[in-house]
Enzyme design. Structure first.
Site, PDB file in Angstrom:
ATOM      1  N   LYS A  21      -4.163  -6.521  -5.546  1.00 18.76           N
ATOM      2  CA  LYS A  21      -3.179  -5.572  -5.014  1.00 18.76           C
ATOM      3  C   LYS A  21      -2.307  -6.350  -4.046  1.00 18.76           C
ATOM      4  CE  LYS A  21      -2.872  -1.347  -2.192  1.00 18.76           C
ATOM      5  NZ  LYS A  21      -1.758  -0.733  -2.887  1.00 18.76           N
ATOM      6  N   THR A  24       2.228  -2.502  -1.231  1.00 19.44           N
ATOM      7  CA  THR A  24       1.876  -1.140  -0.864  1.00 19.44           C
ATOM      8  C   THR A  24       3.173  -0.353  -0.795  1.00 19.44           C
ATOM      9  OG1 THR A  24       0.669   0.268   0.691  1.00 19.44           O
ATOM     10  CG2 THR A  24       1.879  -1.596   1.642  1.00 19.44           C
ATOM     11  N   GLU A  74       0.134  -3.138  -7.906  1.00 17.44           N
ATOM     12  CA  GLU A  74      -0.797  -2.184  -7.283  1.00 17.44           C
ATOM     13  C   GLU A  74      -2.151  -2.177  -7.990  1.00 17.44           C
ATOM     14  OE1 GLU A  74      -0.802  -0.226  -4.686  1.00 17.44           O
ATOM     15  OE2 GLU A  74       1.243   0.286  -4.142  1.00 17.44           O
TER      16      GLU A  74
END
Length: 103
Positions: A21, A24, A74
């Site tokens: 990841k 954000t 993500e």
């Protein structure tokens, strides 16, 4: 103890630590971060510190312009990403992408 600068749901902790990841997506309340910022990261649930990240870039996005690249960054499918963002930020359409790397 230093306060955390940003929090993530605990379910994202392992993906962040493993480098799966790398972005954000946040609302306007967290649009002030900029490239080069070093942020202490905590879990949303208990504010426990788990790493430091460096912001490598920022951009804006809408729910409609989220794409497969965002989903890949993500570590989820595009449909899942849109669902998660809509759940976290109901009735909002403008978002801020924060690119980061775990230090």
């Amino acid at each position: 103890m230093q306060p955390n600068d940003i929090t993530f749901f605990q379910r994202f902790q392992n993906d962040i630590l493993a480098g799966r990841k790398t972005i954000t997506i946040r609302d306007a309340s967290e649009s002030h971060f900029k490239a080069g910022d070093m942020l202490r990261v905590g879990r949303f649930e208990d504010d426990g510190y788990f790493c430091t990240i460096e912001v490598t870039g920022t951009s804006t996005v809408t729910l409609d312009t989220l794409n497969e690249k965002h989903a890949q960054q993500e570590n989820m499918s595009l449909d899942e990403l849109k669902r998660v963002i809509a759940e976290i930020y109901p009735n909002q359409t403008q978002f801020y992408v924060i690119d980061f790397k775990c230090l």
